[in-house]
Motif scaffolding. Structure first.
Motif, PDB file in Angstrom:
ATOM      1  N   TYR A  36       0.849  -1.178   0.000  1.00  0.00           N
ATOM      2  CA  TYR A  36       0.000   0.000   0.000  1.00  0.00           C
ATOM      3  C   TYR A  36       0.892   1.238   0.000  1.00  0.00           C
ATOM      4  CZ  TYR A  36      -4.340  -2.493   1.225  1.00  0.00           C
ATOM      5  OH  TYR A  36      -5.451  -3.312   1.229  1.00  0.00           O
ATOM      6  N   GLN A  42      -3.222  11.512   3.319  1.00  0.00           N
ATOM      7  CA  GLN A  42      -4.210  10.665   2.647  1.00  0.00           C
ATOM      8  C   GLN A  42      -4.321   9.299   3.321  1.00  0.00           C
ATOM      9  OE1 GLN A  42      -5.932  11.919  -0.104  1.00  0.00           O
ATOM     10  NE2 GLN A  42      -4.853  13.795   0.454  1.00  0.00           N
ATOM     11  N   GLY A  43      -5.361   8.580   2.920  1.00  0.00           N
ATOM     12  CA  GLY A  43      -5.480   7.202   3.350  1.00  0.00           C
ATOM     13  C   GLY A  43      -4.567   6.306   2.531  1.00  0.00           C
ATOM     14  N   LEU A  44      -4.657   5.023   2.749  1.00  0.00           N
ATOM     15  CA  LEU A  44      -3.811   4.080   2.040  1.00  0.00           C
ATOM     16  C   LEU A  44      -4.458   3.626   0.749  1.00  0.00           C
ATOM     17  CD1 LEU A  44      -2.879   3.891   5.096  1.00  0.00           C
ATOM     18  CD2 LEU A  44      -2.056   1.611   4.493  1.00  0.00           C
ATOM     19  N   PHE A  90       3.773   0.817   2.642  1.00  0.00           N
ATOM     20  CA  PHE A  90       3.547  -0.222   3.646  1.00  0.00           C
ATOM     21  C   PHE A  90       3.390  -1.576   2.973  1.00  0.00           C
ATOM     22  CE2 PHE A  90       3.002   2.247   7.457  1.00  0.00           C
ATOM     23  CZ  PHE A  90       2.559   3.473   7.009  1.00  0.00           C
ATOM     24  N   PHE A 105       0.477  -5.115   9.157  1.00  0.00           N
ATOM     25  CA  PHE A 105       1.296  -4.173   8.405  1.00  0.00           C
ATOM     26  C   PHE A 105       2.718  -4.127   8.941  1.00  0.00           C
ATOM     27  CE2 PHE A 105      -1.578  -1.848   5.637  1.00  0.00           C
ATOM     28  CZ  PHE A 105      -2.810  -2.166   6.154  1.00  0.00           C
ATOM     29  N   GLY A 106       3.638  -3.818   8.046  1.00  0.00           N
ATOM     30  CA  GLY A 106       4.971  -3.442   8.455  1.00  0.00           C
ATOM     31  C   GLY A 106       4.970  -2.004   8.964  1.00  0.00           C
ATOM     32  N   THR A 107       6.118  -1.558   9.425  1.00  0.00           N
ATOM     33  CA  THR A 107       6.208  -0.224  10.019  1.00  0.00           C
ATOM     34  C   THR A 107       6.346   0.884   8.983  1.00  0.00           C
ATOM     35  OG1 THR A 107       8.558  -0.628  10.323  1.00  0.00           O
ATOM     36  CG2 THR A 107       7.132  -1.020  12.217  1.00  0.00           C
TER      37      THR A 107
ATOM     38  N   PHE B  33     -13.098  -2.144   9.418  1.00  0.00           N
ATOM     39  CA  PHE B  33     -11.944  -2.239  10.313  1.00  0.00           C
ATOM     40  C   PHE B  33     -11.600  -0.856  10.852  1.00  0.00           C
ATOM     41  CE2 PHE B  33     -10.775  -6.441   8.667  1.00  0.00           C
ATOM     42  CZ  PHE B  33     -11.372  -6.419   7.416  1.00  0.00           C
ATOM     43  N   TYR B  35      -8.069   0.960  12.387  1.00  0.00           N
ATOM     44  CA  TYR B  35      -6.633   0.880  12.646  1.00  0.00           C
ATOM     45  C   TYR B  35      -6.173   2.176  13.296  1.00  0.00           C
ATOM     46  CZ  TYR B  35      -6.506  -2.884   9.109  1.00  0.00           C
ATOM     47  OH  TYR B  35      -6.700  -4.032   8.381  1.00  0.00           O
ATOM     48  N   GLN B  37      -2.490   4.422  13.512  1.00  0.00           N
ATOM     49  CA  GLN B  37      -1.170   4.530  12.905  1.00  0.00           C
ATOM     50  C   GLN B  37      -0.273   5.362  13.793  1.00  0.00           C
ATOM     51  OE1 GLN B  37      -0.870   6.735   9.212  1.00  0.00           O
ATOM     52  NE2 GLN B  37       0.916   5.572   8.591  1.00  0.00           N
ATOM     53  N   GLY B  40       6.704   4.246  13.958  1.00  0.00           N
ATOM     54  CA  GLY B  40       7.437   3.072  14.411  1.00  0.00           C
ATOM     55  C   GLY B  40       6.611   1.821  14.571  1.00  0.00           C
ATOM     56  N   HIS B  41       5.294   1.956  14.404  1.00  0.00           N
ATOM     57  CA  HIS B  41       4.420   0.790  14.548  1.00  0.00           C
ATOM     58  C   HIS B  41       3.631   0.475  13.283  1.00  0.00           C
ATOM     59  CE1 HIS B  41       4.967   0.116  18.868  1.00  0.00           C
ATOM     60  NE2 HIS B  41       5.021   1.420  18.993  1.00  0.00           N
ATOM     61  N   GLY B  42       3.649   1.338  12.330  1.00  0.00           N
ATOM     62  CA  GLY B  42       2.791   1.107  11.177  1.00  0.00           C
ATOM     63  C   GLY B  42       1.336   1.214  11.578  1.00  0.00           C
ATOM     64  N   LEU B  43       0.498   0.405  10.955  1.00  0.00           N
ATOM     65  CA  LEU B  43      -0.925   0.379  11.288  1.00  0.00           C
ATOM     66  C   LEU B  43      -1.216  -0.864  12.124  1.00  0.00           C
ATOM     67  CD1 LEU B  43      -0.837   2.054   8.491  1.00  0.00           C
ATOM     68  CD2 LEU B  43      -3.279   1.580   8.453  1.00  0.00           C
ATOM     69  N   LEU B  45      -4.395  -3.047  14.068  1.00  0.00           N
ATOM     70  CA  LEU B  45      -5.832  -3.260  14.065  1.00  0.00           C
ATOM     71  C   LEU B  45      -6.399  -3.103  15.471  1.00  0.00           C
ATOM     72  CD1 LEU B  45      -8.316  -4.145  12.372  1.00  0.00           C
ATOM     73  CD2 LEU B  45      -7.743  -6.503  12.989  1.00  0.00           C
ATOM     74  N   TYR B  48     -12.568  -4.972  14.415  1.00  0.00           N
ATOM     75  CA  TYR B  48     -13.143  -5.182  13.104  1.00  0.00           C
ATOM     76  C   TYR B  48     -14.556  -5.722  13.257  1.00  0.00           C
ATOM     77  CZ  TYR B  48     -11.994 -10.178  13.579  1.00  0.00           C
ATOM     78  OH  TYR B  48     -11.911 -11.479  14.010  1.00  0.00           O
ATOM     79  N   PHE B  90      -7.521   5.161  11.112  1.00  0.00           N
ATOM     80  CA  PHE B  90      -8.022   4.847   9.785  1.00  0.00           C
ATOM     81  C   PHE B  90      -9.117   3.797   9.870  1.00  0.00           C
ATOM     82  CE2 PHE B  90      -5.343   7.181   6.983  1.00  0.00           C
ATOM     83  CZ  PHE B  90      -4.137   7.333   7.651  1.00  0.00           C
ATOM     84  N   GLN B 103      -8.487  -4.089   1.001  1.00  0.00           N
ATOM     85  CA  GLN B 103      -9.201  -3.234   1.942  1.00  0.00           C
ATOM     86  C   GLN B 103      -9.123  -1.801   1.426  1.00  0.00           C
ATOM     87  OE1 GLN B 103      -8.203  -3.676   6.091  1.00  0.00           O
ATOM     88  NE2 GLN B 103      -8.277  -5.906   6.014  1.00  0.00           N
ATOM     89  N   PHE B 105      -9.430   2.159   2.252  1.00  0.00           N
ATOM     90  CA  PHE B 105      -9.192   2.979   3.430  1.00  0.00           C
ATOM     91  C   PHE B 105      -9.821   4.360   3.304  1.00  0.00           C
ATOM     92  CE2 PHE B 105      -6.239   0.693   6.148  1.00  0.00           C
ATOM     93  CZ  PHE B 105      -5.912  -0.374   5.333  1.00  0.00           C
ATOM     94  N   GLY B 106     -10.286   4.858   4.443  1.00  0.00           N
ATOM     95  CA  GLY B 106     -10.721   6.234   4.520  1.00  0.00           C
ATOM     96  C   GLY B 106      -9.524   7.159   4.652  1.00  0.00           C
ATOM     97  N   PRO B 107      -9.776   8.481   4.681  1.00  0.00           N
ATOM     98  CA  PRO B 107      -8.683   9.462   4.700  1.00  0.00           C
ATOM     99  C   PRO B 107      -8.024   9.634   6.063  1.00  0.00           C
ATOM    100  CG  PRO B 107     -10.776  10.583   4.738  1.00  0.00           C
ATOM    101  CD  PRO B 107     -11.088   9.129   4.578  1.00  0.00           C
TER     102      PRO B 107
END
Lengths: 115, 114
Positions: A36, A42-44, A90, A105-107, B33, B35, B37, B40-43, B45, B48, B90, B103, B105-107
């Protein structure tokens, strides 16, 4: 449980140069794999995904990724980067057996493009 | 407009207050879902939902509550906000259970807890 590692937090490339973003996963079987992209504010957006078949998958915006089972990797590539590719990328994995549609997800890797 | 929307886009609140983040999708997707963000952690969950009135915990559910009375809406409530819940949130949706489905995603909602 599955996990994803993106070893590069930041990458800077010159416009027109090639790009490779690394992704390694951990999962007991062949997972479903995704890349992604997130532009600022923005979103993904999905770039591409792999779930079976040809290990080289093509995505949008000229990106491709190669699944290598032996290396547990799914690296993202682009032959010539454009300034508009600056974003965060990502890698994500979903289970291929059970677990529903839950992405891990990765970081992320922040890409900077120098003009 | 078709798609997935989130409101508000930005929110500042104080520790201890209740906050609800809204998510609305127009596709009639079954799965939704939430999430968060963080650097250092990404996304990760939070929760859901497989359908209206069916929800389940994700990786980091503590301090959050969700509901899904209608297919198109999936609000996320922080019952008593803490500074550690400062994050970008998100919402996402997908039509089917299959893991290879994309999936959408919203903004995002940027939440700051003071």
């Amino acid at each position: 449980a599955q996990s994803v590692t993106q070893p590069d937090i930041h990458i800077t490339v010159s416009e027109g140069a090639s790009l490779e973003l690394r992704c390694n996963y951990s999962y007991g079987a062949t997972p479903y794999l995704f890349w992604y992209v997130q532009s600022p504010g923005q979103g993904l957006q999905l770039l591409l995904k792999y779930f079976s078949g040809d290990t080289l998958v093509q995505g949008i915006k000229g990106f491709e990724a190669e699944f290598k089972r032996s290396q547990s990797s799914f690296n993202l590539r682009k032959p010539s980067v454009h300034w508009s590719d600056a974003a965060e990328y990502f890698c994500a994995v979903a289970p291929s057996a059970g677990g529903g549609n839950k992405l891990t997800f990765g970081t992320g890797t922040q890409l900077k493009v120098e003009l | 407009d078709a798609g997935i929307t989130q409101s508000p886009r930005y929110k500042i609140t104080e520790t201890g207050r209740q906050v609800t983040l809204m998510c609305h999708q127009t596709w009639s997707h079954s799965y939704m879902f939430w999430y968060r963000q963080d650097l250092g952690h990404g996304l990760r969950l939070i929760y859901y939902s497989a359908a209206a009135d069916i929800t389940d915990k994700g990786e980091v559910p503590d301090g959050y509550v969700v509901s899904r009375s209608k297919t198109e809406n999936f609000p996320l409530t922080l019952e008593s906000a803490t500074r550690s819940q400062t994050s970008v949130y998100f919402c996402a949706s997908t039509p089917r259970l299959a893991s290879y489905n994309e999936q959408f995603f919203g903004p995002g909602t940027r939440l700051t807890v003071l």
